[in-house]
Enzyme design. Structure first.
Site, mmCIF file in Angstrom:
data_model
loop_
_atom_site.group_PDB
_atom_site.id
_atom_site.type_symbol
_atom_site.label_atom_id
_atom_site.label_comp_id
_atom_site.label_asym_id
_atom_site.label_seq_id
_atom_site.Cartn_x
_atom_site.Cartn_y
_atom_site.Cartn_z
ATOM 1 N N SER A 172 -2.197 -0.601 0.175
ATOM 2 C CA SER A 172 -1.590 -0.715 -1.144
ATOM 3 C C SER A 172 -1.637 -2.185 -1.553
ATOM 4 C CB SER A 172 -0.129 -0.243 -1.091
ATOM 5 O OG SER A 172 0.597 -0.619 -2.244
ATOM 6 N N TYR A 186 8.170 0.104 2.900
ATOM 7 C CA TYR A 186 6.825 0.401 2.388
ATOM 8 C C TYR A 186 5.897 -0.773 2.669
ATOM 9 C CZ TYR A 186 3.364 2.362 -0.884
ATOM 10 O OH TYR A 186 2.234 2.901 -1.448
#
Length: 271
Positions: free
Chosen positions: A140, A153
């Site tokens: 990401s 995350y």
């Protein structure tokens, strides 16, 4: 990998979003597809959207190590070989370090990091045996910079990045026939924000809307960029203009990017 025609491609998290778009894109290129997801309904819808392709679907929880290794063996048996593994399955969590529960922290690490690690390790012997393999791991832009309320995350996606970049070097040094790519999507118009777990926010609905506004790229566009990156053997595949911007910000400013992110977060998360 110059041509994807007749290559056996495994895609986790294929029941929606980028996974579904990758499946459709690769089917059009003549790939044979092993599609998995924990969501059987979404997986069935993905398979139904693909015409004239060799497709098999599998229910799979990527956080279950034994299930992932069994899946790799089953796919190899069903198709006779495996050329590409795309470790795409992922979830999201928004919570501060102070307020995040241990259960939520473990949940996201099990899926977003260990799911990628298990998928890579389980399929790697089959990719090597194929003589023309490729590992594609989805990180990401949050694998490039740290963001408040995204510590878990960030932890998972930074770990995916380090794991994948190390693997790429190992494959080259060992002269193995396996390419390795790490994908860094920016904001993609998928359901990940709506399905995210969120803790400590007064207005979760508005926060989800805020995430949706930042989603600049469609899943189909993202899939096209990823597939082109695979064909070009790119080590780092940046998806979306925001991903390119964040990568440049990190390269130019180093750790000095943090005050900029803090300012944005103060306005949008802590205001």
């Amino acid at each position: 990998m110059k041509d994807l025609k007749n290559k056996v491609v495994v895609i986790t998290g294929a029941g929606s979003g980028i996974g579904r778009s990758l499946a459709k894109n690769l089917a059009e290129r003549g790939c044979r597809l092993a599609l998995s997801d924990v969501n059987e309904v979404g997986l069935t819808e993905t398979a139904a959207a693909i015409e004239d392709a060799d497709v098999k679907t599998y229910k799979l929880d990527v956080g279950d190590r034994e299930a992932v290794y069994a899946h790799a063996a089953e796919v190899a048996k069903d198709f006779g070989q495996v050329n590409v593994i795309i470790n795409n399955a992922g979830v999201a969590l928004a919570a501060s370090v102070r307020e995040m529960s241990d259960a939520d922290f473990q949940w996201i690490m099990d899926i977003d990091f260990w799911g990628v690690a298990h998928g890579t390790r389980a399929f790697l012997p089959h990719l090597i045996a194929s003589g023309d393999g490729h590992v594609v791991n989805i990180s990401s832009v949050f694998g490039l910079i740290g963001v408040p309320t995204q510590s878990a995350y960030n932890a998972a996606k930074f770990a995916v990045r380090g794991f994948t970049e190390s693997l790429r070097q190992e494959m080259k040094l060992e002269k193995q026939p396996v390419a390795v790519s790490c994908v860094h999507p920016g904001g993609i118009r998928t359901n990940i924000a709506n399905a995210a777990r969120m803790t400590g926010f007064n207005d979760v609905k508005e926060l989800r809307k805020g995430f949706d506004k930042l989603a600049m790229t469609t899943p189909d566009k993202a899939a096209g960029i990823i597939v082109k990156g695979i064909l070009k053997d790119e080590s780092r595949i940046l998806v979306g203009p925001d991903a390119w911007g964040i990568d440049a910000l990190n390269r130019v400013l180093g750790s000095a990017y943090q005050p900029l992110v803090a300012r944005f977060s103060r306005k949008n998360l802590y205001g």
